[in-house]
Design a protein around this motif. Structure first.
Motif, PDB file in Angstrom:
ATOM      1  N   LEU A   1       0.670  -0.810   0.337  1.00  0.00           N
ATOM      2  CA  LEU A   1       0.132   0.023   0.340  1.00  0.00           C
ATOM      3  C   LEU A   1       0.939   1.276  -0.234  1.00  0.00           C
ATOM      4  O   LEU A   1       0.593   2.342  -0.427  1.00  0.00           O
ATOM      5  CB  LEU A   1      -0.820   0.043   1.005  1.00  0.00           C
ATOM      6  N   TRP A   2       1.893   0.719   0.519  1.00  0.00           N
ATOM      7  CA  TRP A   2       3.042   2.283   0.943  1.00  0.00           C
ATOM      8  C   TRP A   2       3.190   2.877  -0.564  1.00  0.00           C
ATOM      9  O   TRP A   2       3.721   3.657  -1.145  1.00  0.00           O
ATOM     10  CB  TRP A   2       4.345   1.845   1.438  1.00  0.00           C
ATOM     11  N   GLU A   3       3.707   1.548  -1.031  1.00  0.00           N
ATOM     12  CA  GLU A   3       3.831   1.282  -2.385  1.00  0.00           C
ATOM     13  C   GLU A   3       3.121   1.944  -3.840  1.00  0.00           C
ATOM     14  O   GLU A   3       3.253   2.879  -4.588  1.00  0.00           O
ATOM     15  CB  GLU A   3       4.741   0.712  -3.320  1.00  0.00           C
ATOM     16  N   VAL A   4       1.637   1.719  -3.266  1.00  0.00           N
ATOM     17  CA  VAL A   4       0.691   2.752  -3.889  1.00  0.00           C
ATOM     18  C   VAL A   4       0.275   4.249  -4.053  1.00  0.00           C
ATOM     19  O   VAL A   4       1.178   5.125  -5.054  1.00  0.00           O
ATOM     20  CB  VAL A   4      -0.900   1.781  -3.676  1.00  0.00           C
ATOM     21  N   ILE A   5       1.020   4.176  -3.161  1.00  0.00           N
ATOM     22  CA  ILE A   5       0.912   5.867  -2.270  1.00  0.00           C
ATOM     23  C   ILE A   5       1.450   6.726  -3.062  1.00  0.00           C
ATOM     24  O   ILE A   5       2.023   7.843  -3.385  1.00  0.00           O
ATOM     25  CB  ILE A   5       1.085   6.001  -0.806  1.00  0.00           C
ATOM     26  N   ILE A   6       3.397   6.483  -2.930  1.00  0.00           N
ATOM     27  CA  ILE A   6       3.906   6.652  -3.581  1.00  0.00           C
ATOM     28  C   ILE A   6       4.512   6.770  -5.305  1.00  0.00           C
ATOM     29  O   ILE A   6       4.400   8.280  -5.718  1.00  0.00           O
ATOM     30  CB  ILE A   6       5.450   5.955  -3.220  1.00  0.00           C
ATOM     31  N   LYS A   7       3.515   5.899  -5.876  1.00  0.00           N
ATOM     32  CA  LYS A   7       2.949   6.185  -7.172  1.00  0.00           C
ATOM     33  C   LYS A   7       1.888   7.374  -7.181  1.00  0.00           C
ATOM     34  O   LYS A   7       1.705   8.606  -8.179  1.00  0.00           O
ATOM     35  CB  LYS A   7       2.173   5.172  -7.708  1.00  0.00           C
ATOM     36  N   GLU A   8       0.980   7.142  -6.603  1.00  0.00           N
ATOM     37  CA  GLU A   8       0.030   8.798  -5.922  1.00  0.00           C
ATOM     38  C   GLU A   8       0.760   9.707  -5.950  1.00  0.00           C
ATOM     39  O   GLU A   8       0.177  10.976  -6.425  1.00  0.00           O
ATOM     40  CB  GLU A   8      -1.620   8.004  -5.053  1.00  0.00           C
ATOM     41  N   LEU A   9       1.342   9.578  -5.028  1.00  0.00           N
ATOM     42  CA  LEU A   9       2.452  10.931  -4.863  1.00  0.00           C
ATOM     43  C   LEU A   9       3.293  11.782  -6.022  1.00  0.00           C
ATOM     44  O   LEU A   9       2.341  12.526  -6.044  1.00  0.00           O
ATOM     45  CB  LEU A   9       3.371  10.701  -3.788  1.00  0.00           C
ATOM     46  N   GLY A  10       3.389  10.541  -6.480  1.00  0.00           N
ATOM     47  CA  GLY A  10       4.128  10.966  -8.125  1.00  0.00           C
ATOM     48  C   GLY A  10       3.113  11.952  -9.484  1.00  0.00           C
ATOM     49  O   GLY A  10       3.339  12.943  -9.844  1.00  0.00           O
ATOM     50  N   LYS A  11       1.278  11.346  -9.769  1.00  0.00           N
ATOM     51  CA  LYS A  11       0.611  11.743  -9.595  1.00  0.00           C
ATOM     52  C   LYS A  11       0.283  13.123  -9.651  1.00  0.00           C
ATOM     53  O   LYS A  11       0.340  13.898 -10.314  1.00  0.00           O
ATOM     54  CB  LYS A  11      -0.810  10.631 -10.255  1.00  0.00           C
ATOM     55  N   CYS A  12       0.099  13.168  -8.613  1.00  0.00           N
ATOM     56  CA  CYS A  12      -0.324  14.612  -7.597  1.00  0.00           C
ATOM     57  C   CYS A  12       0.711  15.611  -7.612  1.00  0.00           C
ATOM     58  O   CYS A  12       0.173  16.621  -8.364  1.00  0.00           O
ATOM     59  CB  CYS A  12      -0.871  14.275  -6.487  1.00  0.00           C
ATOM     60  N   SER A  13       1.599  14.823  -7.842  1.00  0.00           N
ATOM     61  CA  SER A  13       2.729  15.873  -8.000  1.00  0.00           C
ATOM     62  C   SER A  13       3.347  16.491  -9.071  1.00  0.00           C
ATOM     63  O   SER A  13       3.017  17.595  -9.809  1.00  0.00           O
ATOM     64  CB  SER A  13       4.190  15.752  -7.502  1.00  0.00           C
ATOM     65  N   ARG A  14       3.162  15.909 -10.244  1.00  0.00           N
ATOM     66  CA  ARG A  14       3.131  16.015 -11.423  1.00  0.00           C
ATOM     67  C   ARG A  14       2.060  16.799 -12.459  1.00  0.00           C
ATOM     68  O   ARG A  14       1.950  18.001 -12.762  1.00  0.00           O
ATOM     69  CB  ARG A  14       2.932  14.515 -12.533  1.00  0.00           C
ATOM     70  N   ALA A  15       0.514  16.765 -11.400  1.00  0.00           N
ATOM     71  CA  ALA A  15      -0.776  17.759 -12.105  1.00  0.00           C
ATOM     72  C   ALA A  15      -0.255  19.155 -10.646  1.00  0.00           C
ATOM     73  O   ALA A  15      -1.566  19.691 -11.806  1.00  0.00           O
ATOM     74  CB  ALA A  15      -1.773  16.842 -11.499  1.00  0.00           C
ATOM     75  N   GLY A  16       0.394  19.342 -10.089  1.00  0.00           N
ATOM     76  CA  GLY A  16       0.564  20.369  -9.333  1.00  0.00           C
ATOM     77  C   GLY A  16      -0.387  20.185  -8.579  1.00  0.00           C
ATOM     78  O   GLY A  16      -0.708  21.683  -7.846  1.00  0.00           O
ATOM     79  N   LEU A  17      -0.555  19.315  -7.710  1.00  0.00           N
ATOM     80  CA  LEU A  17      -1.839  18.878  -6.657  1.00  0.00           C
ATOM     81  C   LEU A  17      -1.020  18.863  -5.216  1.00  0.00           C
ATOM     82  O   LEU A  17      -0.360  17.874  -5.500  1.00  0.00           O
ATOM     83  CB  LEU A  17      -2.969  18.344  -6.941  1.00  0.00           C
ATOM     84  N   GLU A  18      -1.071  19.335  -4.477  1.00  0.00           N
ATOM     85  CA  GLU A  18      -0.489  19.799  -3.326  1.00  0.00           C
ATOM     86  C   GLU A  18      -1.385  18.489  -2.217  1.00  0.00           C
ATOM     87  O   GLU A  18      -2.338  18.934  -2.636  1.00  0.00           O
ATOM     88  CB  GLU A  18      -0.207  20.486  -2.582  1.00  0.00           C
ATOM     89  N   VAL A  19      -0.604  17.734  -1.939  1.00  0.00           N
ATOM     90  CA  VAL A  19      -1.435  16.785  -1.011  1.00  0.00           C
ATOM     91  C   VAL A  19      -1.083  17.252   0.878  1.00  0.00           C
ATOM     92  O   VAL A  19       0.367  16.981   0.686  1.00  0.00           O
ATOM     93  CB  VAL A  19      -1.370  15.740  -1.108  1.00  0.00           C
ATOM     94  N   GLN A  20      -1.782  17.391   1.507  1.00  0.00           N
ATOM     95  CA  GLN A  20      -1.524  17.706   2.770  1.00  0.00           C
ATOM     96  C   GLN A  20      -2.155  16.633   3.972  1.00  0.00           C
ATOM     97  O   GLN A  20      -3.438  16.358   3.354  1.00  0.00           O
ATOM     98  CB  GLN A  20      -1.534  18.968   3.706  1.00  0.00           C
ATOM     99  N   LEU A  21      -1.828  16.292   4.829  1.00  0.00           N
ATOM    100  CA  LEU A  21      -2.182  14.928   5.443  1.00  0.00           C
ATOM    101  C   LEU A  21      -3.139  15.798   7.169  1.00  0.00           C
ATOM    102  O   LEU A  21      -1.709  16.297   7.757  1.00  0.00           O
ATOM    103  CB  LEU A  21      -1.998  13.655   5.983  1.00  0.00           C
ATOM    104  N   TRP A  22      -3.822  15.916   7.947  1.00  0.00           N
ATOM    105  CA  TRP A  22      -4.290  16.354   9.021  1.00  0.00           C
ATOM    106  C   TRP A  22      -4.820  15.562  10.344  1.00  0.00           C
ATOM    107  O   TRP A  22      -5.766  14.309   9.693  1.00  0.00           O
ATOM    108  CB  TRP A  22      -5.659  18.197   8.692  1.00  0.00           C
TER     109      TRP A  22
END
Length: 273
Positions: free
Chosen positions: A218-239
């Motif tokens: 699951l952590w590896e999937v999160i890393i993959k999604e992190l790359g997609k978000c970053s390329r799209a210019g979407l910053e993700v923060q966790l609260w």
């Protein structure tokens, strides 16, 4: 992997399915905002409210999104390009062999019907779309991981799975957002996503005690999604919020844990309002 499409309302071409390739969609004529890409190493950070006593309701309010279907989002009062989604995971008999886990996320607030515009940007009536109602998704945690391997049902896996579902569900930046705040009561998910995951990668997916990292798939999937978000210019923060402030997602996750067993991993991608 299977893909589950949710909320298939009438829409025009720029209502997007989550998980698609951005450049391919643009070649198809889909209108997608272009934001500057982000460095993955600087994305997925911890959200720090201005004041320690701030709650999600204090900082985020219902506001209509900037999209073809006029749906409300939990939008930052001080920044219209920032919005929030609640996530949670739950597990019945956690730690036992017969455990069952569920996941949930809440992406749309309940609002008065009068707040919803009468039609979409392409002329479809919104009267039967129920856009004023709570928008959420809950499901049973799959017994099969993203690689097809049978894995245990745990609360930690359910928490991570809920976050993955949010990231895969929609191209959120298409609504004009540049920052997504994921509110969760899981310190495991927050610390892992914003801190531990980079150290684990550097250590060859071993903990500081030289033990294999749990839920690596699951952590590896999160890393993959992190790359997609970053390329799209979407910053993700966790609260990290108290469980008392996450009651709706918590209830829905528990309901998801009581659903029938699901074996195959399925992306929760779909048209969302």
């Amino acid at each position: 992997m299977d893909t589950i499409v949710v909320n298939n309302f009438p829409s025009n071409v720029d209502i997007l399915l989550g998980g698609h390739d951005l450049e391919l969609l643009r070649k198809m004529g889909v209108s997608i905002p272009k934001f500057p890409s982000l460095e993955p190493a600087e994305n997925f950070t911890r959200f720090v409210p201005p004041n320690a006593t701030d709650t999600p309701e204090m900082l985020f309010m219902p506001k209509i999104n900037n999209c073809s279907i006029p749906a409300p989002r939990f939008t930052r009062r001080s920044n219209p390009r920032e919005f929030l989604i609640y996530t949670d995971g739950a597990c019945i008999e956690n730690g036992n062999e017969n455990a069952s886990a569920g996941c949930a996320f809440v992406f749309r607030p309940e609002v008065p019907p009068s707040m919803i515009p009468p039609s979409t940007s392409c002329g479809h009536s919104t009267r039967t779309m129920n856009l004023h109602t709570l928008g959420a998704c809950n499901f049973r945690l799959e017994s099969g991981g993203p690689n097809g391997e049978i894995v245990p049902q745990t609360s930690n896996r359910a928490e991570l799975r809920a976050i993955i579902a949010v990231l895969q569900f929609r191209l959120w930046h298409n609504e004009g957002f540049q920052r997504l705040v994921i509110a969760t009561d899981s310190s495991y998910a927050v610390e892992g996503s914003t801190n531990w995951i980079r150290k684990w990668q550097q250590n060859g997916w071993q903990t500081s005690n030289r033990r294999p990292v749990k839920n690596r798939d699951l952590w590896e999937v999160i890393i993959k999604e992190l790359g997609k978000c970053s390329r799209a210019g979407l910053e993700v923060q966790l609260w990290l919020i108290p469980r008392s402030l996450n009651s709706v997602a918590d209830r829905l996750a528990k309901e998801g844990a009581a659903l029938a067993d699901v074996e195959r991993w399925a992306n929760r991608s779909g048209v969302v309002c």
